[in-house]
Design a protein around this motif. Structure first.
Motif, PDB file in Angstrom:
ATOM      1  N   GLN A   1      12.549   7.028  15.428  1.00 55.84           N
ATOM      2  CA  GLN A   1      12.012   6.338  14.251  1.00 55.84           C
ATOM      3  C   GLN A   1      11.136   7.299  13.463  1.00 55.84           C
ATOM      4  O   GLN A   1      10.127   7.792  13.965  1.00 55.84           O
ATOM      5  CB  GLN A   1      11.194   5.111  14.668  1.00 55.84           C
ATOM      6  CG  GLN A   1      10.694   4.280  13.493  1.00 55.84           C
ATOM      7  CD  GLN A   1       9.997   3.007  13.934  1.00 55.84           C
ATOM      8  OE1 GLN A   1       9.948   2.691  15.110  1.00 55.84           O
ATOM      9  NE2 GLN A   1       9.455   2.273  12.975  1.00 55.84           N
ATOM     10  N   SER A   2      11.541   7.577  12.224  1.00 52.49           N
ATOM     11  CA  SER A   2      10.781   8.481  11.373  1.00 52.49           C
ATOM     12  C   SER A   2       9.438   7.873  11.015  1.00 52.49           C
ATOM     13  O   SER A   2       9.332   6.681  10.734  1.00 52.49           O
ATOM     14  CB  SER A   2      11.563   8.777  10.093  1.00 52.49           C
ATOM     15  OG  SER A   2      10.768   9.501   9.176  1.00 52.49           O
ATOM     16  N   LYS A   3       8.403   8.707  11.008  1.00 54.34           N
ATOM     17  CA  LYS A   3       7.088   8.249  10.566  1.00 54.34           C
ATOM     18  C   LYS A   3       6.993   8.212   9.044  1.00 54.34           C
ATOM     19  O   LYS A   3       6.119   7.533   8.492  1.00 54.34           O
ATOM     20  CB  LYS A   3       5.995   9.167  11.132  1.00 54.34           C
ATOM     21  CG  LYS A   3       5.795   9.027  12.632  1.00 54.34           C
ATOM     22  CD  LYS A   3       4.590   9.830  13.089  1.00 54.34           C
ATOM     23  CE  LYS A   3       4.326   9.594  14.578  1.00 54.34           C
ATOM     24  NZ  LYS A   3       3.128  10.338  15.040  1.00 54.34           N
ATOM     25  N   LEU A   4       7.863   8.967   8.376  1.00 56.00           N
ATOM     26  CA  LEU A   4       7.890   8.988   6.918  1.00 56.00           C
ATOM     27  C   LEU A   4       9.332   8.818   6.448  1.00 56.00           C
ATOM     28  O   LEU A   4       9.941   9.739   5.898  1.00 56.00           O
ATOM     29  CB  LEU A   4       7.292  10.303   6.384  1.00 56.00           C
ATOM     30  CG  LEU A   4       5.803  10.544   6.659  1.00 56.00           C
ATOM     31  CD1 LEU A   4       5.418  11.965   6.259  1.00 56.00           C
ATOM     32  CD2 LEU A   4       4.936   9.542   5.922  1.00 56.00           C
ATOM     33  N   PRO A   5       9.900   7.637   6.653  1.00 53.79           N
ATOM     34  CA  PRO A   5      11.322   7.439   6.349  1.00 53.79           C
ATOM     35  C   PRO A   5      11.676   7.586   4.876  1.00 53.79           C
ATOM     36  O   PRO A   5      12.829   7.883   4.546  1.00 53.79           O
ATOM     37  CB  PRO A   5      11.585   6.010   6.831  1.00 53.79           C
ATOM     38  CG  PRO A   5      10.247   5.349   6.817  1.00 53.79           C
ATOM     39  CD  PRO A   5       9.270   6.414   7.182  1.00 53.79           C
ATOM     40  N   GLU A   6      10.700   7.393   3.984  1.00 50.71           N
ATOM     41  CA  GLU A   6      10.985   7.458   2.557  1.00 50.71           C
ATOM     42  C   GLU A   6      10.816   8.861   1.981  1.00 50.71           C
ATOM     43  O   GLU A   6      11.116   9.097   0.807  1.00 50.71           O
ATOM     44  CB  GLU A   6      10.069   6.490   1.792  1.00 50.71           C
ATOM     45  CG  GLU A   6      10.253   5.029   2.198  1.00 50.71           C
ATOM     46  CD  GLU A   6       9.255   4.118   1.527  1.00 50.71           C
ATOM     47  OE1 GLU A   6       8.382   4.640   0.788  1.00 50.71           O
ATOM     48  OE2 GLU A   6       9.328   2.896   1.741  1.00 50.71           O
ATOM     49  N   VAL A   7      10.342   9.787   2.797  1.00 47.43           N
ATOM     50  CA  VAL A   7      10.058  11.137   2.310  1.00 47.43           C
ATOM     51  C   VAL A   7      11.271  12.033   2.480  1.00 47.43           C
ATOM     52  O   VAL A   7      11.856  12.116   3.569  1.00 47.43           O
ATOM     53  CB  VAL A   7       8.848  11.742   3.054  1.00 47.43           C
ATOM     54  CG1 VAL A   7       8.650  13.209   2.661  1.00 47.43           C
ATOM     55  CG2 VAL A   7       7.583  10.946   2.735  1.00 47.43           C
ATOM     56  N   GLY A   8      11.658  12.690   1.404  1.00 44.47           N
ATOM     57  CA  GLY A   8      12.756  13.645   1.452  1.00 44.47           C
ATOM     58  C   GLY A   8      12.304  14.978   0.911  1.00 44.47           C
ATOM     59  O   GLY A   8      11.118  15.331   0.976  1.00 44.47           O
TER      60      GLY A   8
ATOM     61  N   VAL B   1      -1.509   9.801   3.737  1.00 46.62           N
ATOM     62  CA  VAL B   1      -2.168   8.507   3.961  1.00 46.62           C
ATOM     63  C   VAL B   1      -1.283   7.617   4.818  1.00 46.62           C
ATOM     64  O   VAL B   1      -1.741   6.994   5.798  1.00 46.62           O
ATOM     65  CB  VAL B   1      -2.480   7.824   2.612  1.00 46.62           C
ATOM     66  CG1 VAL B   1      -2.914   6.366   2.831  1.00 46.62           C
ATOM     67  CG2 VAL B   1      -3.556   8.592   1.859  1.00 46.62           C
ATOM     68  N   LYS B   2      -0.003   7.555   4.483  1.00 42.35           N
ATOM     69  CA  LYS B   2       0.934   6.697   5.228  1.00 42.35           C
ATOM     70  C   LYS B   2       1.102   7.184   6.657  1.00 42.35           C
ATOM     71  O   LYS B   2       1.252   6.385   7.584  1.00 42.35           O
ATOM     72  CB  LYS B   2       2.280   6.673   4.514  1.00 42.35           C
ATOM     73  CG  LYS B   2       2.251   5.989   3.159  1.00 42.35           C
ATOM     74  CD  LYS B   2       3.590   6.107   2.443  1.00 42.35           C
ATOM     75  CE  LYS B   2       3.532   5.489   1.053  1.00 42.35           C
ATOM     76  NZ  LYS B   2       4.824   5.668   0.322  1.00 42.35           N
TER      77      LYS B   2
END
Length: 382
Positions: free
Chosen positions: A6-13, A129-130
Motif C-alpha cells: 500500500q503506497s503512502k502517497l498513492p496520488e503522487v507521480g 504533510v500527507k
C-alpha cells in the motif's frame, strides 16, 4: 509488486518539473521550466571546496553543522534583520531547503493535524504533510497579484490547525510579504496553537528597492516558526543541497531528533567553503541587482509579445498570461509550446492541489543572457 503493498502517497507521480524537462530534452526545446541557473558557479567558491577537501574535511561533520558556518549564518541574520540567533541551539545546517522543510513538517505534524498551505505552492509541501498523516487545507491565491485574504485564512484556523506554511518571496508567483501580511499572520498565530514554517530560500532575491523580509524579525513569530533558507539558491549551486533551518530552542531540539536519523550531517568541505565565502557579505547583498537585471531584460524583451507579464517582486521567476493566444488548459498549452515552439515552461496549475487553471505559465530567468535572448526570440514568435 506484491498486491498487498500500500503506497503512502498513492496520488503522487512524476513532478511537473521532471515531465517538462524530459519533454524539452525529447523535442530539443529550450528548458526554462526547472528552477536552476545555466551559468557557472563562482570559481572562488569551487576553489574553496577543493581546498577544504585537500586539507582533510572529508568525514562526518557535526550534526548541527560546522561551527564556522553556523557563526556566519548568525552573522548574516544579524546584518540583515538585527536579530540575534544562538549558534548552538537555534541553527541546523541541512541537506538543502527541501530536507529542512521535510524535517520541520515531520517535527510537528501528527495524524489528523491540519496544515494551511498558500497556493500556488512549492510541490513538496502537500505530499510531506500527507506522509505524516496531516490534512492539507489549501488557500488558493488568484492572479494577477496573488494577494492573501487574511480574514478568510483566520476562518480556516481551528483547534486542529497545527502548522501554517508560507513561502516568502513565493515560488512561483514572485510575491513578497508586506508588513500587513506579517501583522495578520502574527494575530492568527497569537490566537491559536499553530506553528509556522517559513520557506525563505529566495529571501535575498527581491527587486525594485525592496529589502528582505523574514518572520525571524517578528518576535512573536520567531518563537513559533521554523525559518528555512538555501545556499543553493543564494550561490547558484542548487546541486550541492546545502541549506539551514533556524528555530527557537524547543522546536530545534525536536527538529534535530529527526534530522539526526535522516541525514545526520551535511558535506563538511562544502560547509567550510561556504563559511569562508560568506566572509564577504557582498556575496549575497548583490543578488537582488544581479537577478533584477535578468528579470528586466526578459520582461522588456517580451513586452510586445502576445503574452501578458505578471508582477514579480522576487525569486527568479516571472509568470506570463497567455489567454490572448489560447484558451487551452495550461498543461496542454505548455506541452504544445515544447513540441511546436521549442520552449519549455511550467503550467501554474501544477502548483495547486485543485489544478486551478488561470492560463498562466512560469518562466525561470536564472539564465545566461544568451539563453534569455533565445527565450525572447521564441516567445515573441508565438
Amino acid at each position: 509488486m506484491n498486491s498487498k503493498f500500500q503506497s503512502k502517497l498513492p496520488e503522487v507521480g512524476t513532478t511537473i518539473f521532471s515531465k517538462m524537462s524530459a519533454l524539452a530534452q525529447q523535442y530539443g526545446a529550450l528548458n526554462l521550466a526547472q528552477g536552476f541557473p545555466d551559468y557557472d558557479t563562482d570559481p572562488d567558491l569551487i576553489d574553496l571546496v577543493h581546498t577544504y577537501m585537500n586539507v582533510g574535511f572529508n568525514q562526518y561533520a557535526l550534526m548541527p553543522g560546522v561551527l564556522s558556518l553556523r557563526e556566519k549564518i548568525a552573522e548574516k541574520v544579524w546584518n540583515t534583520h538585527q536579530v540575534h540567533v544562538d549558534i548552538n541551539d537555534e541553527i541546523t545546517v541541512t541537506a538543502g531547503g527541501t530536507q529542512a522543510i521535510f524535517t520541520a513538517i515531520a517535527t510537528v505534524v501528527n495524524q489528523g493535524d491540519e496544515v494551511l498551505i498558500f497556493e500556488p505552492a512549492y510541490d513538496c509541501y502537500a505530499p510531506t504533510v500527507k506522509l505524516f498523516g496531516g490534512k492539507v487545507i489549501p488557500v488558493s491565491l488568484l492572479a494577477p497579484n496573488f494577494a492573501i485574504d487574511w480574514d478568510y485564512v483566520k476562518s480556516l484556523v481551528n483547534a486542529k490547525t497545527k502548522l501554517i506554511i508560507i513561502n516568502n518571496p513565493n515560488n512561483p508567483t514572485g510575491r513578497q510579504f508586506q508588513q500587513a501580511d506579517i501583522d495578520a499572520l502574527t494575530a492568527i498565530v497569537t490566537s491559536s496553537d499553530a506553528f509556522v514554517l517559513s520557506d525563505e530560500v529566495y529571501e535575498h532575491i527581491v527587486f525594485d528597492g525592496r529589502a528582505p523580509i523574514s518572520l525571524i524579525a517578528c518576535p512573536v513569530l520567531r518563537e513559533r516558526s521554523f525559518v528555512i533558507a538555501s545556499f543553493g539558491k543564494l550561490f547558484h549551486v542548487t546541486g550541492w543541497k546545502v541549506g539551514y533551518c533556524i528555530a527557537p530552542l524547543e522546536l530545534m531540539r525536536e527538529f534535530r531528533k529527526i534530522h539526526q536519523y535522516n541525514v545526520f550531517s551535511v558535506n563538511g568541505a562544502v560547509q567550510m567553503a561556504i563559511a569562508k565565502y560568506l566572509e564577504n557579505s557582498n556575496r549575497y547583498l548583490n543578488l537582488n541587482n544581479f537577478f533584477e537585471e535578468k528579470r528586466n531584460y526578459l520582461v522588456k524583451g517580451i513586452a510586445n509579445s502576445r503574452f501578458t507579464v505578471l508582477p514579480s517582486e522576487g525569486t527568479y521567476f516571472i509568470n506570463i498570461d497567455y489567454r490572448a493566444i489560447s484558451s487551452e488548459h495550461d498543461l496542454i498549452f505548455a506541452e504544445r509550446l515544447v513540441v511546436e515552439n521549442k520552449v519549455a515552461l511550467i503550467p501554474i496549475s501544477a502548483f495547486y492541489t485543485s489544478n486551478l487553471d488561470q492560463y498562466i505559465l512560469r518562466i525561470c530567468f536564472a539564465k545566461r543572457t544568451e539563453t534569455l535572448t533565445q527565450a525572447i526570440d521564441l516567445l515573441n514568435n508565438i
